[in-house]
Design a protein around this motif. Structure first.
Motif, PDB file in Angstrom:
ATOM      1  N   PRO A  63       0.818  -1.216   0.000  1.00  0.00           N
ATOM      2  CA  PRO A  63       0.000   0.000   0.000  1.00  0.00           C
ATOM      3  C   PRO A  63       0.851   1.266   0.000  1.00  0.00           C
ATOM      4  N   VAL A  64       0.425   2.239  -0.769  1.00  0.00           N
ATOM      5  CA  VAL A  64       1.088   3.531  -0.858  1.00  0.00           C
ATOM      6  C   VAL A  64       0.071   4.570  -0.413  1.00  0.00           C
ATOM      7  N   ASP A  65       0.314   5.168   0.742  1.00  0.00           N
ATOM      8  CA  ASP A  65      -0.636   6.079   1.374  1.00  0.00           C
ATOM      9  C   ASP A  65      -0.285   7.532   1.075  1.00  0.00           C
ATOM     10  N   ARG A  73      -6.846  11.535   0.612  1.00  0.00           N
ATOM     11  CA  ARG A  73      -6.738  10.616   1.758  1.00  0.00           C
ATOM     12  C   ARG A  73      -8.044  10.578   2.541  1.00  0.00           C
ATOM     13  N   ALA A  74      -8.588  11.743   2.830  1.00  0.00           N
ATOM     14  CA  ALA A  74      -9.834  11.807   3.593  1.00  0.00           C
ATOM     15  C   ALA A  74     -10.957  11.084   2.853  1.00  0.00           C
ATOM     16  N   PRO A 103       1.716   1.463   9.946  1.00  0.00           N
ATOM     17  CA  PRO A 103       0.931   1.994   8.820  1.00  0.00           C
ATOM     18  C   PRO A 103       1.748   2.029   7.530  1.00  0.00           C
ATOM     19  N   PRO A 104       1.040   2.093   6.396  1.00  0.00           N
ATOM     20  CA  PRO A 104       1.750   2.203   5.112  1.00  0.00           C
ATOM     21  C   PRO A 104       2.570   3.491   5.059  1.00  0.00           C
ATOM     22  N   LYS A 105       3.618   3.443   4.270  1.00  0.00           N
ATOM     23  CA  LYS A 105       4.439   4.630   4.079  1.00  0.00           C
ATOM     24  C   LYS A 105       3.598   5.713   3.407  1.00  0.00           C
ATOM     25  N   GLN A 106       3.737   6.937   3.912  1.00  0.00           N
ATOM     26  CA  GLN A 106       2.959   8.057   3.386  1.00  0.00           C
ATOM     27  C   GLN A 106       3.788   8.889   2.410  1.00  0.00           C
ATOM     28  N   TYR A 107       3.111   9.318   1.362  1.00  0.00           N
ATOM     29  CA  TYR A 107       3.708  10.189   0.367  1.00  0.00           C
ATOM     30  C   TYR A 107       2.950  11.502   0.361  1.00  0.00           C
ATOM     31  N   ALA A 111       0.975  13.284  -6.991  1.00  0.00           N
ATOM     32  CA  ALA A 111       2.140  13.175  -7.866  1.00  0.00           C
ATOM     33  C   ALA A 111       3.160  12.179  -7.319  1.00  0.00           C
ATOM     34  N   GLU A 112       3.427  12.222  -6.021  1.00  0.00           N
ATOM     35  CA  GLU A 112       4.387  11.284  -5.423  1.00  0.00           C
ATOM     36  C   GLU A 112       3.851   9.859  -5.424  1.00  0.00           C
ATOM     37  N   VAL A 113       2.552   9.699  -5.169  1.00  0.00           N
ATOM     38  CA  VAL A 113       1.947   8.361  -5.218  1.00  0.00           C
ATOM     39  C   VAL A 113       2.026   7.821  -6.635  1.00  0.00           C
TER      40      VAL A 113
END
Length: 143
Positions: A63-65, A73-74, A103-107, A111-113
């Motif tokens: 997962p990429v958060d 996200r919301a 938790p999954p790593k947050q970006y 654009a980063e995701v």
């Protein structure tokens, strides 16, 4: 035309424009175009992003958060995972405290995701549907 009538028209038009903007904001779950995943259920995605599994349909998935405070996200956590930001924070706090998960790593943003999903065949992320680009495929649309 009276001032009140003009003001009413302007406010009405502004309200319709804002409603159209919010209605068009749609979050999609994406994977690399080379991934063998073609679709996923909301339950599969929910379990992946809550750390309860590391695959979807037997295909390894990471997962990429997105960072807290992002609109995508919301919307994603409300519509797909069925958790508010405070519920999500409490969930991960419990797991981290007991050593049962992280938790999954947050970006930072879409654009980063998108960049991460383009670079990693196992990455599963979510972005605003307007940000979908070549090289990824949509496997789920949040409703």
């Amino acid at each position: 035309m009276t001032i009140k009538l003009k003001l009413a028209r302007v406010l009405s038009t502004a309200g319709l424009m804002m409603a159209a903007t919010f209605a068009s904001a749609e979050v999609v779950v994406i994977v690399n175009a080379n991934s063998s995943l073609n679709s996923a259920s909301s339950g599969d995605i929910q379990q992946l992003f809550l750390g309860k599994r590391n695959d979807i349909g037997g295909v390894s998935a990471t997962p990429v958060d997105q960072a807290e405070g992002n609109e995508a996200r919301a919307t994603f956590y409300e519509k797909v995972v069925d958790k508010t930001p405070s519920q999500l924070n409490a969930y991960w706090s419990r797991l981290i405290f007991t050593g049962k998960g992280k938790p999954p790593k947050q970006y930072f943003d879409d654009a980063e995701v998108l960049e991460t999903v383009l670079e990693d065949d196992e990455a599963v992320g979510y972005i605003d549907s307007a940000s979908v680009a070549e090289g990824v495929k949509v496997i789920y649309t949040a409703q």
